[in-house]
Design an enzyme around this catalytic site. Structure first.
Site, PDB file in Angstrom:
ATOM      1  N   GLY A  32       0.776  -1.059  -0.002  1.00 18.38           N
ATOM      2  CA  GLY A  32       0.025  -0.123  -0.213  1.00 18.38           C
ATOM      3  C   GLY A  32       0.814   1.269  -0.120  1.00 18.38           C
ATOM      4  O   GLY A  32       0.766   2.122  -0.644  1.00 18.38           O
ATOM      5  N   HIS A  33       1.887   1.266   0.735  1.00 21.56           N
ATOM      6  CA  HIS A  33       2.769   2.493   0.761  1.00 21.56           C
ATOM      7  C   HIS A  33       3.467   2.569  -0.526  1.00 21.56           C
ATOM      8  O   HIS A  33       3.675   3.699  -0.888  1.00 21.56           O
ATOM      9  CB  HIS A  33       3.774   2.338   2.035  1.00 21.56           C
TER      10      HIS A  33
END
Ligand code: PAF
Length: 274
Positions: A32-33
């Site tokens: 996600g990051h």
């Protein structure tokens, strides 16, 4: 990739960078990051990421000490993602002993996560404002997994006339639908197997609401689905996408948001309602 651990190092590193794209994180990086970093990179500006586990956004009985930390692993992932500079401040740099100013938030911060975690969004807004002041980015990238956080920060930027563009990035999910989160690693195997039920309940409810089914009954059914999957739902709500005020009937822009406890982990998710 440059690494700055002091304000002097940060100032020296940012001096010649021009307009930057900023990805604030608390570390324990996952895909996600990396999708935030990819979106920042795609904007064409040099990318600055920060890693700071912000004590001010954890309540007294929350998991600040237990929050996952993996600086070496995070730095390797940032380097591989093409990040240009990483800012790694310590607590005294972000909160000097004489600190007397915090940001008070209301509006979109009031309900939901704001009700469950009363000091959380003031802590987020305060640290993000400080990070913006230190880095002065042209744009900053935030994941829509924390939908309410994105609205709180967008409101703060507008209210305080901060010269930064907030760029929301769609939720990254595992193949079974679970929204990626640093805290997912705390799910025990049977909990991990049950966790996709949150996204499943939200997508089902969004479909029903979009098809014209009654909102209150649909939200009730979604809470029931979560309980059947072994979760303790905190809220499942149809809200105005930006003010986070509850909607009794579908009106755009709308978002369906939910939080539920599974074992010791608080899961958050949200979906659009077409
Ligand atoms: O979303 C997060 O990881 C944090 O809330 C943030 C924006 C980095 C502030 O500490």
């Amino acid at each position: 990739m440059k690494i700055a651990r002091t304000l002097t190092e940060l100032q020296a590193a940012t001096k010649t960078m021009g307009d930057t794209a900023f990805v604030p994180t608390m570390g324990a990086l996952h895909s996600g990051h990396l999708s935030l970093l990819a979106a920042a990179k795609a904007g064409g500006r040099p990318v600055v990421a920060s890693i700071f586990v912000n004590p001010a956004q954890f309540g007294p009985n929350e998991d600040y000490n237990r929050y996952p930390r993996d600086e070496a692993g995070d730095l390797a992932q940032l380097e591989a993602s093409g990040c240009d500079l990483v800012w790694l401040p310590d607590v005294p740099t972000m909160y000097p002993a004489h600190t007397a100013t915090t940001i008070h938030v209301s509006g979109p911060a009031t309900r939901w996560e704001g009700a469950a975690r009363p000091t959380h969004f003031a802590g987020v807004a305060t640290v993000v404002a400080k990070l913006f002041g230190q880095i002065r980015p042209a744009a900053a990238y935030f994941g829509e997994k924390d939908w309410q956080q994105v609205q709180v920060i967008s409101r703060m930027v507008e209210d305080l006339l901060l010269p930064v563009k907030i760029v929301p990035v769609p939720i990254a999910r595992d193949a079974d639908g679970l929204a990626l989160s640093s805290r997912n690693r705390f799910l025990l195997p049977p909990e991990r197997a049950a966790a996709p039920a949150l996204y499943a309940a939200l997508t089902k409810a969004a479909k029903h609401i979009a098809a014209g089914k009654e909102v209150a009954a649909t939200l009730h059914n979604a809470r029931h689905d979560l309980a059947v999957a072994g979760m303790v739902p905190d809220y499942v709500a149809l809200v105005h996408a930006h003010s986070l005020e509850p909607l009794a009937a579908l009106a755009q822009p709308a978002r369906l948001i939910a939080a539920a406890k599974l074992g010791h982990v608080r899961l958050l998710d949200n979906v659009p309602v077409a």
